[in-house]
Write an enzyme that holds these catalytic residues in place. Structure first.
Site, mmCIF file in Angstrom:
data_model
loop_
_atom_site.group_PDB
_atom_site.id
_atom_site.type_symbol
_atom_site.label_atom_id
_atom_site.label_comp_id
_atom_site.label_asym_id
_atom_site.label_seq_id
_atom_site.Cartn_x
_atom_site.Cartn_y
_atom_site.Cartn_z
ATOM 1 N N SER A 129 116.583 -21.842 96.422
ATOM 2 C CA SER A 129 115.809 -22.946 97.002
ATOM 3 C C SER A 129 114.913 -23.599 95.961
ATOM 4 O O SER A 129 114.405 -22.943 95.060
ATOM 5 C CB SER A 129 114.945 -22.460 98.162
ATOM 6 O OG SER A 129 114.160 -23.544 98.642
ATOM 7 N N LYS A 183 118.075 -17.361 103.252
ATOM 8 C CA LYS A 183 118.013 -18.771 102.829
ATOM 9 C C LYS A 183 118.211 -19.704 104.034
ATOM 10 O O LYS A 183 117.569 -20.755 104.141
ATOM 11 C CB LYS A 183 119.069 -19.055 101.746
ATOM 12 C CG LYS A 183 119.177 -20.532 101.348
ATOM 13 C CD LYS A 183 117.886 -21.013 100.710
ATOM 14 C CE LYS A 183 117.743 -22.434 100.285
ATOM 15 N NZ LYS A 183 118.519 -23.500 100.680
ATOM 16 N N HIS A 186 115.053 -19.763 105.887
ATOM 17 C CA HIS A 186 114.135 -20.590 105.086
ATOM 18 C C HIS A 186 114.344 -22.058 105.438
ATOM 19 O O HIS A 186 113.396 -22.808 105.685
ATOM 20 C CB HIS A 186 114.385 -20.352 103.593
ATOM 21 C CG HIS A 186 113.768 -21.390 102.697
ATOM 22 N ND1 HIS A 186 114.324 -22.649 102.524
ATOM 23 C CD2 HIS A 186 112.642 -21.389 101.963
ATOM 24 C CE1 HIS A 186 113.563 -23.361 101.715
ATOM 25 N NE2 HIS A 186 112.533 -22.622 101.354
ATOM 26 N N ASN A 187 115.591 -22.459 105.476
ATOM 27 C CA ASN A 187 115.886 -23.865 105.775
ATOM 28 C C ASN A 187 115.539 -24.221 107.219
ATOM 29 O O ASN A 187 115.089 -25.331 107.492
ATOM 30 C CB ASN A 187 117.354 -24.173 105.486
ATOM 31 C CG ASN A 187 117.602 -24.396 103.997
ATOM 32 O OD1 ASN A 187 116.867 -23.878 103.168
ATOM 33 N ND2 ASN A 187 118.615 -25.152 103.658
ATOM 34 N N GLU A 190 112.037 -24.775 107.200
ATOM 35 C CA GLU A 190 111.857 -26.068 106.493
ATOM 36 C C GLU A 190 112.058 -27.231 107.484
ATOM 37 O O GLU A 190 111.271 -28.180 107.519
ATOM 38 C CB GLU A 190 112.876 -26.119 105.357
ATOM 39 C CG GLU A 190 113.007 -27.434 104.607
ATOM 40 C CD GLU A 190 114.172 -27.388 103.592
ATOM 41 O OE1 GLU A 190 114.190 -26.463 102.759
ATOM 42 O OE2 GLU A 190 115.056 -28.260 103.649
HETATM 43 C C1 6PG Z 1 116.150 -25.967 99.398
HETATM 44 C C2 6PG Z 1 116.690 -26.990 100.344
HETATM 45 C C3 6PG Z 1 118.100 -27.296 99.982
HETATM 46 C C4 6PG Z 1 118.619 -28.584 100.527
HETATM 47 C C5 6PG Z 1 119.030 -28.493 101.939
HETATM 48 C C6 6PG Z 1 118.725 -29.716 102.740
HETATM 49 O O1 6PG Z 1 115.734 -24.933 99.893
HETATM 50 O O2 6PG Z 1 116.163 -26.215 98.205
HETATM 51 O O3 6PG Z 1 116.615 -26.551 101.652
HETATM 52 O O4 6PG Z 1 118.858 -26.189 100.310
HETATM 53 O O5 6PG Z 1 117.738 -29.616 100.320
HETATM 54 O O6 6PG Z 1 120.407 -28.306 101.898
HETATM 55 O O7 6PG Z 1 119.325 -29.535 103.937
HETATM 56 P P1 6PG Z 1 119.674 -30.685 104.919
HETATM 57 O O8 6PG Z 1 120.569 -31.644 104.194
HETATM 58 O O9 6PG Z 1 120.334 -29.998 106.034
HETATM 59 O O10 6PG Z 1 118.359 -31.317 105.261
#
Ligand code: 6PG
Length: 471
Positions: A129, A183, A186-187, A190
């Site tokens: 990430s 991960k 985490h997302n 996010e």
């Molecule tokens: C990270 C981000 C990275 C990416 C995602 C965005 O942790 O660096 O989360 O993995 O920006 O894939 O996801 P979406 O396109 O689903 O918003």
């Protein structure tokens, strides 16, 4: 020279990760399916070229790495990874290690581990990430797979990872899919964080009539306090940026349709599978999907009329907005960690929750001060505990929840959508309600299906006197 490690896939993330590895003094062999990309990457690598071996065939690439060979795959998730594994298999030797650094679905990672089991090859699922800057200068790295394989690449990964007060934001988290699962969550968090920030922005824009330029310093100010985090920092920066063409705030000319690649959805699906409520993540995923239906939303606005009353800037609403974000964040993180705690048992990963909070403190997209408090909370608490039960969080939530309540109530009255914030409030209200309302649901279930219920005054399974009337 023979490289210490190899990397396939010189897209944005791959090339930045490769440069990061080279910069930390590790010789690296690189390969890309489109050879021209490899050449361009090597040309642009400048002084780091002495650490990089550009390869034009897979055979040359595999031969350039010192066995046992760790090979990082930075290619599109899904089928391309399976194809790449198949293409590499005949060229690899016993103990070589394939490391998938993409945003893979952790179920695929579990499957690939099983697939390679007994072949002598090892598979690591590595969540990375931090976007492209993180990949280049220090991402947060979440590793899953055989621990012995991790040991072989540990030094390189520790070297390239972000550092929080000198501590590397990289750890081995468990077998097979553990790294990619963490991960994914985490997302998911996010998504929830971003959605709640967007809802607060919506209240500022449509409820308080603030311009982007006025909002930017508010977020920048919050970034100095308890909300201090990368996402709040970049929110201020985005709001403060002008469109070069029109001179307008860039946020005003960006189309309100959010993309999503799947990790948020996977988090919500997994939470449902595990039976662990993650309402903030679910609301955020649904909000992105609703955002994508712009035509329908425009038609609905015509059908129902535009938004209702405008909020007044009285009674310190900006302070309330900050509290609402804090309370919403506590709920979303409590949910995310609860999902990890549940999965940890179901998948037998024994996920180290304090360690996960620690490696998210720098490098990753949800990095924040707040994660230190979470790490400390988990260190002192029972592993299974929901964060909302940990004393430090009880104190924070007790203070912040009133702000969240006022913001959600005002937004609802004004017709401003706050799906993630309101879900956080309902989750909290329900979580802390010792006597809920599911007794009625149990009554209904027993009435129409004789599903039985428990009584409050003695153990056992019971039926109501209505059973014979049910039809
Ligand atoms: C990270 C981000 C990275 C990416 C995602 C965005 O942790 O660096 O989360 O993995 O920006 O894939 O996801 P979406 O396109 O689903 O918003």
């Amino acid at each position: 020279m023979q490289a210490e490690i190899g990397l396939i896939g010189l897209g944005t993330m791959g090339s930045n990760l490769a440069l990061n590895i080279a910069e930390k003094g590790h010789d690296i062999a690189v390969f890309n399916r489109t050879t021209a990309k490899t050449g361009a990457f090597f040309e642009a690598a400048g002084a780091l070229r002495s650490k990089i071996i550009p390869c034009t065939t897979l055979e040359e690439f595999v031969g350039a790495i010192r066995p046992p060979r760790p090979i990082i795959l930075m290619i599109n998730a899904g089928e391309p990874v399976d194809d790449q594994i198949e293409a590499l298999k005949p060229l690899l030797s016993h103990d070589d290690i394939l490391i998938d650094g993409g945003n893979a679905n952790f179920h695929d990672t579990i499957r690939r581990n099983l697939l390679l089991d007994g072949t002598g090859l090892n598979f690591i699922g590595m969540g990375v990430s931090g976007g492209e800057v993180g990949a280049r200068h220090g991402p947060s790295i979440m590793v899953g797979g055989a621990q012995a394989s991790y040991k072989r690449v540990e030094q390189v990964l520790l070297d390239i990872s972000a550092k929080y007060e000198g501590q590397a934001c990289c750890a081995w988290l468990g077998e097979n899919g553990a790294g990619h699962f963490v991960k994914t969550i985490h997302n998911g968090i996010e998504y929830a964080d971003m959605q709640m920030i967007a809802e607060i922005y919506g209240i500022m824009r449509d409820g308080l009539g603030m311009q982007a330029k006025e909002m930017a310093p508010v977020f920048a100010g919050w970034n100095e306090g308890r909300l201090n985090s990368y996402l709040i920092e970049i929110t201020a920066a985005v709001l403060d940026t002008e469109d070069a063409e029109t001179g307008k705030p860039i946020v005003d000319i960006i189309l309100d349709r959010a993309g999503q690649k799947g990790t948020g959805r996977w988090s919500a699906i997994e939470a449902q599978q595990l039976g662990i409520p993650a309402t903030g993540i679910e609301a955020a995923v649904a909000a992105r999907s609703l955002s994508a239906r712009k035509d329908e939303r425009e038609a609905a606005e015509k059908a129902y009329g535009a938004l209702g009353e405008t909020l007044k800037r009285d009674a310190g609403p900006l302070e309330d907005l900050e509290l609402a974000l804090l309370a919403g964040k506590i709920a979303a993180y409590a949910q995310g960690f609860a999902v990890m705690s549940g999965a940890s048992g179901d998948y037998k990963w024994d996920l180290p929750l304090p360690e996960i909070a620690r490696i998210w403190r720098a490098g990753c997209i949800i990095r924040s001060q707040f994660l230190s408090t979470i790490a400390e909370a988990f260190e002192g608490a029972e592993k299974e505990s929901n964060l909302l039960l940990v004393p430090a969080f009880v104190e924070m939530m007790s203070e912040a929840q009133a702000g969240l309540r006022r913001v959600v109530a005002r937004a609802a009255t004004a017709g401003l959508p706050v799906p993630a914030l309101s879900s956080a409030l309902s989750y909290f209200d329900m979580y802390r309600q010792g006597r809920g309302t599911a007794n009625l649901i149990q009554g209904q279930r027993d009435y129409f299906g004789a599903h039985s219920f428990e009584r409050i005054d003695r153990p056992g399974a019971f039926h109501g006197p209505w059973a014979m009337n049910a039809g």
